[in-house]
Design an enzyme around this catalytic site. Structure first.
Site, PDB file in Angstrom:
ATOM      1  N   ASP A 143       0.811  -1.225   0.000  1.00 46.20           N
ATOM      2  CA  ASP A 143       0.000   0.000   0.000  1.00 46.20           C
ATOM      3  C   ASP A 143       0.848   1.281   0.000  1.00 46.20           C
ATOM      4  O   ASP A 143       0.303   2.378   0.073  1.00 46.20           O
ATOM      5  CB  ASP A 143      -0.947   0.015   1.211  1.00 46.20           C
ATOM      6  CG  ASP A 143      -2.224  -0.785   0.936  1.00 46.20           C
ATOM      7  OD1 ASP A 143      -2.610  -0.881  -0.255  1.00 46.20           O
ATOM      8  OD2 ASP A 143      -2.811  -1.311   1.897  1.00 46.20           O
TER       9      ASP A 143
ATOM     10  N   GLU B   5       0.314   3.375  -3.241  1.00 47.04           N
ATOM     11  CA  GLU B   5      -1.079   3.810  -3.273  1.00 47.04           C
ATOM     12  C   GLU B   5      -1.344   4.926  -2.254  1.00 47.04           C
ATOM     13  O   GLU B   5      -2.003   5.902  -2.556  1.00 47.04           O
ATOM     14  CB  GLU B   5      -1.975   2.591  -2.981  1.00 47.04           C
ATOM     15  CG  GLU B   5      -3.432   2.891  -2.747  1.00 47.04           C
ATOM     16  CD  GLU B   5      -4.213   2.947  -4.043  1.00 47.04           C
ATOM     17  OE1 GLU B   5      -3.607   2.703  -5.102  1.00 47.04           O
ATOM     18  OE2 GLU B   5      -5.417   3.248  -3.992  1.00 47.04           O
ATOM     19  N   ASP B   6      -0.817   4.777  -1.053  1.00 47.65           N
ATOM     20  CA  ASP B   6      -1.235   5.645   0.046  1.00 47.65           C
ATOM     21  C   ASP B   6      -0.216   6.679   0.508  1.00 47.65           C
ATOM     22  O   ASP B   6      -0.522   7.496   1.357  1.00 47.65           O
ATOM     23  CB  ASP B   6      -1.627   4.788   1.268  1.00 47.65           C
ATOM     24  CG  ASP B   6      -2.843   3.929   0.977  1.00 47.65           C
ATOM     25  OD1 ASP B   6      -3.569   4.259   0.023  1.00 47.65           O
ATOM     26  OD2 ASP B   6      -3.060   2.930   1.681  1.00 47.65           O
TER      27      ASP B   6
ATOM     28  N   ASP C  97      -4.597  -9.658   0.793  1.00 45.31           N
ATOM     29  CA  ASP C  97      -5.066  -8.308   1.125  1.00 45.31           C
ATOM     30  C   ASP C  97      -6.578  -8.349   1.341  1.00 45.31           C
ATOM     31  O   ASP C  97      -7.116  -7.845   2.330  1.00 45.31           O
ATOM     32  CB  ASP C  97      -4.694  -7.375  -0.046  1.00 45.31           C
ATOM     33  CG  ASP C  97      -5.026  -5.916   0.229  1.00 45.31           C
ATOM     34  OD1 ASP C  97      -5.063  -5.532   1.406  1.00 45.31           O
ATOM     35  OD2 ASP C  97      -5.238  -5.176  -0.752  1.00 45.31           O
TER      36      ASP C  97
HETATM   37 MN    MN Z   1      -4.179  -3.287   1.474  1.00 46.80          MN
END
Ligand code: MN
Length: 740
Positions: A89, A92-93, A155
């Site tokens: 992640d 993405e984050d 996930d």
């Molecule tokens: Mn995740």
């Protein structure tokens, strides 16, 4: 929020504990011990997610750690995957990019993280085509590295385990998506335990009350179930002990979801689900060559104690499932008069059944890279992805069929086995064996009986392919194919064939010009294309090569007139004196309120009858403008049309049947009690009616039940209604109706 109650020190401890648990699991696995890269990934992710919290309030980093732990301990992957899971992640984050990951961890891990970032959105958009497109993306990524999908699975599993902190509407959506895509995918990947857990969690959020009720009922019936099992197992245990086996003999209660599923499909209450549990014998065995024999020995012992169900012996030893499942299943009549399924497996078989890929490494002697293990599985997916078919919805259908359909095993004449999706035809087998075999296939022999190439195979069939060198592939064959490989190979064969026709057409066109002393120029070419109102030169040469456009002076002369026949035949919007437009442009030009007349002239129709629903005059019908610019007529209630409508609503056209002398195909299904003369009476009704032409009759009579499928050529729906009415009056006939 939780952060108010837990001190930062405690939180750090929590994180450290979770990470140690991950490492310990990894160190006790059979993988090479590459702790360094895992450690680096952990620290990188921890710092990147620093200060971020999940919706539940806990530090964000606990999520990647949990995912990595599932990847390691439940799926059984190694350091590359564990590191990628820890980092999944980050891009993405946080502000880090894939390039940052690559610089730190190398290309392999960066690629996996990139793949995971790309598919991080939901599989489902708001539209069917979007959902298919995302799914396609997922699978494309998967073909590059299957670990992407396996980590994605982990996930999803962790998100499902922690779904309660999500708002209700999100819970519902995520649970639905999990059940539709992830659970079947897990099954296909052989991750049986994960599949079951995903299904049960989805069920819990989709039907909370039902889930609670069934859980309670299972708990309440535990005592009597245990008692029953003790009685059932005692005599078997005695025999297994005498065999000198080391084994476990347990019961496994079905999951809430599968019990509920059974209640739904069989319309029965909980109390009537008799196979609430399966009994499982797992025996220890170091000698792999003896496994199969021991399974059958156990089977013999069991069936000497209890009567076996004649149809419920499943031999997954000789032909394992595609997801590598191996076991022997037998269903016997227990002492209380209920059927009990007993699954017989060695320890190794049990591991593979529960943990899929994870188990492979456990039994691997020596070291092996993850890559090799996964490569074989990719074969099927790669085949599907090679298909250049741009239509995303077809793609979704194909892939769903191949991934999730149940399977049958058939035999070649040499006794080799072949695993196929249910519904596969003789033609599928031909194409899977070899493209040439497919394109030249004319029929098949199934169990030594001659059958058409469309024949649908059943498990255990022996299949032989009959070919003829003069045979060429046909576009309509596609509807007989269910395998991705078959479809892909047919399409490329058709393309190849089209290419040949185009070349032939071009040759003829050039020769024609030469004969008439016309010099070839782009002008001559575009004039011919314009006169025929077609899209481009490929189409022109194709139609010439196919003999659909005659080579004559009109085509290339300087005079401003031309054959109109191709115009109205090929373009549904005739009357508008415009050059041929592309489908998209044409669509915009359609006045959807105008009614398109379905007519036939000189034997050529300005429409096509849809293969899926076979509308006939008198039916409520709708036209659909296909990619080739033809109007294809569907019945108003056709499911295929509904699907097309969702994606290409603007291509629908109102239609109206015109009077014509055409004959249309309709299939009538008749059922009844077999009586002497029943067939004769049906034939009589048809043959005395001059307007009906019988094309095919397929009669089966089984234990006194008579059923008959009748293909007839008729002028309109009224004739069929009258025919059915007449047939229903015959003694013994229960029902007669048109099939769609
Ligand atoms: Mn995740």
């Amino acid at each position: 929020m939780m952060q108010n109650h837990i001190s930062p020190d405690k939180e750090d401890q929590m994180i450290e504990l979770a990470y140690q648990n991950l490492l310990n699991g990894y160190l006790s696995s059979n993988h090479r011990k590459k702790v360094e890269v895992i450690d680096k990934a952990f620290k990188f992710a921890r710092d990147a997610h620093q200060g971020i919290r999940r919706r539940s309030g806990e530090p964000y980093i606990l999520h990647p750690i949990a995912v990595a732990t599932i990847v390691s301990q439940e799926i059984g992957l190694g350091s590359t995957s564990i590191s990628a899971a820890l980092l999944h992640d980050v891009v993405e984050d946080t502000d880090y990019t894939v390039e940052d990951i690559e610089a730190q961890f190398g290309q392999k891990i960066a690629r996996i993280v990139d793949g995971l970032t790309k598919i991080s959105g939901g599989i489902f958009g708001d539209k069917a085509s979007l959902q298919a497109e995302n799914f396609r993306k997922l699978l494309l990524t998967m073909s590059e590295d299957i670990r992407v999908v396996l980590i994605k699975m982990a996930d999803r599993l962790h998100n499902m385990r922690t779904l309660s902190s999500m708002p209700a509407n999100k819970q519902y959506k995520i649970a639905g998506e999990t059940l539709y895509i992830y659970a079947p995918l897990a099954h296909r990947l052989g991750l049986y335990a994960i599949k079951t857990e995903l299904e049960d969690l989805s069920f819990k959020y989709n039907h909370p009350a039902e889930h609670k009720r069934i859980s309670e009922l299972i708990a309440a019936s535990e005592e009597s179930r245990n008692e029953l099992f003790a009685r059932f197992s005692a005599p078997i245990r005695e025999r297994l002990d005498n065999m000198g086996l080391k084994y476990e003999f347990n019961t496994r209660v079905k999951s809430c979801f599968s019990i509920w599923n059974k209640m739904q499909t069989k319309h029965i209450p909980f109390e009537e689900v008799y196979d609430l549990y399966a009994a499982r014998i797992v025996f220890e065995c170091d000698d792999e060559s003896a496994e199969k024999r021991i399974c059958w020995n156990i089977y013999n012992e069991i069936t000497e104690v209890y009567a076996k169900h004649p149809d419920r012996v499943r031999d997954w030893l000789t032909t394992p499932k595609v997801n590598k499942y191996r076991a022997l299943h037998v269903t016997v009549m227990g002492p209380d008069g209920n059927w009990v399924e007993v699954q017989i497996r060695s320890r190794k078989m049990d591991d593979i059944a529960e943990r899929g890929f994870a188990a492979h490494w456990k039994y691997k002697i020596g070291e092996s890279e993850e890559e090799d293990e996964l490569a074989a599985w990719l074969g099927t997916i790669t085949d599907i992805l090679k298909d250049p078919e741009p239509n995303a919805i077809d793609f979704l259908d194909t892939i769903k069929l191949n991934l999730f359909a149940s399977e049958i095993v058939v035999f070649t004449p040499k006794g080799e086995t072949m695993t196929l999706p249910k519904g596969a035809s003789v033609l599928d087998v031909a194409f899977i064996l070899h493209t040439d075999l497919g394109t030249h296939c004319i029929a098949g022999k199934v169990n030594h009986k001659l059958v058409p190439l469309s024949y649908k195979l059943s498990g255990g069939d022996q299949v032989e392919i009959l070919t003829s060198q003069s045979n060429t592939p046909k576009a309509e064959w596609e509807k007989y194919l269910v395998t991705a490989k078959g479809k892909t190979r047919l399409r490329s064969a058709l393309k190849h064939q089209r290419r040949l026709i185009i070349e032939e057409g071009e040759k003829r066109f050039m020769e024609f010009l030469k004969q008439h002393n016309i010099e070839f120029s782009n002008e001559v070419l575009s004039q011919a294309i314009t006169r025929q109102r077609i899209a481009n030169k490929e189409e022109l040469f194709f139609l010439i090569g196919n003999g659909e456009i005659a080579l004559n002076e009109d085509l290339v002369s300087k005079k401003e007139h031309g054959s109109r026949i191709n115009w109205w035949r090929r373009n549904p919007f005739r009357g508008k004196e415009e050059p041929k437009k592309t489908t998209e442009e044409a669509t915009e030009a359609v006045d959807t309120k105008a009614v398109y007349p379905l007519t036939t002239r000189n034997g050529i129709s300005n429409y096509q009858i849809a293969d899926c629903c076979h509308p006939i005059p008198g039916d409520d019908a709708v036209g659909f403008l296909n990619d080739a610019g033809r109007v294809v007529v569907h019945k108003m209630d056709c499911p295929t049309l509904a699907r097309l409508k969702a994606s290409y609503g603007s291509r629908l056209i109102q239609t109206q049947w015109q009077d014509s002398t055409d004959r249309f195909l309709a299939t009538i299904h008749i059922e009844g009690i077999d009586q002497k003369g029943i067939l004769q009476s049906i034939v009589n009704i048809i043959s005395t009616n001059m307007s009906i032409n019988m094309k095919r009759m397929n009669v089966t009579a089984d234990q006194g039940v008579f059923s008959c499928d009748l293909d007839v050529l008729i002028s309109d729906a009224k004739v069929v209604t009258n025919l059915c009415r007449g047939i229903k009056k015959i003694k013994g006939v229960n029902s007669a109706s048109r099939m769609s």
